[in-house]
Design a protein around this motif. Structure first.
Motif, PDB file in Angstrom:
ATOM      1  N   ARG A 114       0.819  -1.222   0.000  1.00  0.00           N
ATOM      2  CA  ARG A 114       0.000   0.000   0.000  1.00  0.00           C
ATOM      3  C   ARG A 114       0.848   1.266   0.000  1.00  0.00           C
ATOM      4  NH1 ARG A 114      -4.041   2.689  -1.855  1.00  0.00           N
ATOM      5  NH2 ARG A 114      -4.794   4.249  -0.417  1.00  0.00           N
ATOM      6  N   SER A 125      -3.766  -0.349  -4.655  1.00  0.00           N
ATOM      7  CA  SER A 125      -5.087  -0.026  -4.116  1.00  0.00           C
ATOM      8  C   SER A 125      -5.406  -1.025  -3.007  1.00  0.00           C
ATOM      9  CB  SER A 125      -6.154  -0.144  -5.213  1.00  0.00           C
ATOM     10  OG  SER A 125      -6.337  -1.506  -5.577  1.00  0.00           O
ATOM     11  N   TYR A 126      -6.420  -0.726  -2.204  1.00  0.00           N
ATOM     12  CA  TYR A 126      -6.786  -1.665  -1.148  1.00  0.00           C
ATOM     13  C   TYR A 126      -7.280  -2.980  -1.734  1.00  0.00           C
ATOM     14  CZ  TYR A 126      -6.090   1.870   2.411  1.00  0.00           C
ATOM     15  OH  TYR A 126      -5.520   2.803   3.247  1.00  0.00           O
ATOM     16  N   VAL A 157      -4.200  -4.927  -2.605  1.00  0.00           N
ATOM     17  CA  VAL A 157      -3.600  -5.447  -1.375  1.00  0.00           C
ATOM     18  C   VAL A 157      -4.393  -6.666  -0.907  1.00  0.00           C
ATOM     19  CG1 VAL A 157      -3.098  -4.974   1.058  1.00  0.00           C
ATOM     20  CG2 VAL A 157      -2.615  -3.225  -0.670  1.00  0.00           C
ATOM     21  N   VAL A 163      -4.129  -2.690   7.037  1.00  0.00           N
ATOM     22  CA  VAL A 163      -3.130  -1.627   6.908  1.00  0.00           C
ATOM     23  C   VAL A 163      -3.238  -0.661   8.094  1.00  0.00           C
ATOM     24  CG1 VAL A 163      -2.413   0.365   5.516  1.00  0.00           C
ATOM     25  CG2 VAL A 163      -2.892  -1.836   4.406  1.00  0.00           C
ATOM     26  N   ARG A 209      -7.952  -2.591   4.116  1.00  0.00           N
ATOM     27  CA  ARG A 209      -7.816  -1.257   4.717  1.00  0.00           C
ATOM     28  C   ARG A 209      -7.646  -1.366   6.225  1.00  0.00           C
ATOM     29  NH1 ARG A 209     -10.851   2.133   7.385  1.00  0.00           N
ATOM     30  NH2 ARG A 209     -12.734   0.878   7.139  1.00  0.00           N
TER      31      ARG A 209
END
Length: 85
Positions: free
Chosen positions: A39, A45-46, A49, A65, A62
């Motif tokens: 990330r 992008s999420y 990921v 992270v 998200r």
């Protein structure tokens, strides 16, 4: 031979702080470390990921992270406090 260009993270943190970042980063669980790298360093992008680390959704990535960043900040703060004493 000139030194390699600093990464965007090194520019943001400064070289000294990036050493503390690297040390704290490698103490994170592998999945968190990979998610942060993808990330922040790679700009994924999420959803990308999520696909790469096996999260069920972009929102799960998200959150992964976010937890990794919180853990990383705590580890860096603890390391700085130990250095001062």
């Amino acid at each position: 031979m000139p030194s390699p260009s600093p990464s965007p993270l090194e520019e943001l943190l400064g070289r000294e702080a990036s050493g503390g970042y690297e040390s704290a980063l490698f103490k994170l669980p592998s999945k968190q470390r990979t998610a942060l790298d993808l990330r922040i360093e790679q700009g994924f992008s999420y959803q990308e990921v999520a696909d790469a680390v096996g999260c069920p959704s972009a929102n799960a990535a998200r959150m992964l992270v976010a937890r990794a960043l919180k853990d990383l900040a705590g580890r860096m703060t603890s390391a700085r406090q130990r250095e001062r004493t």
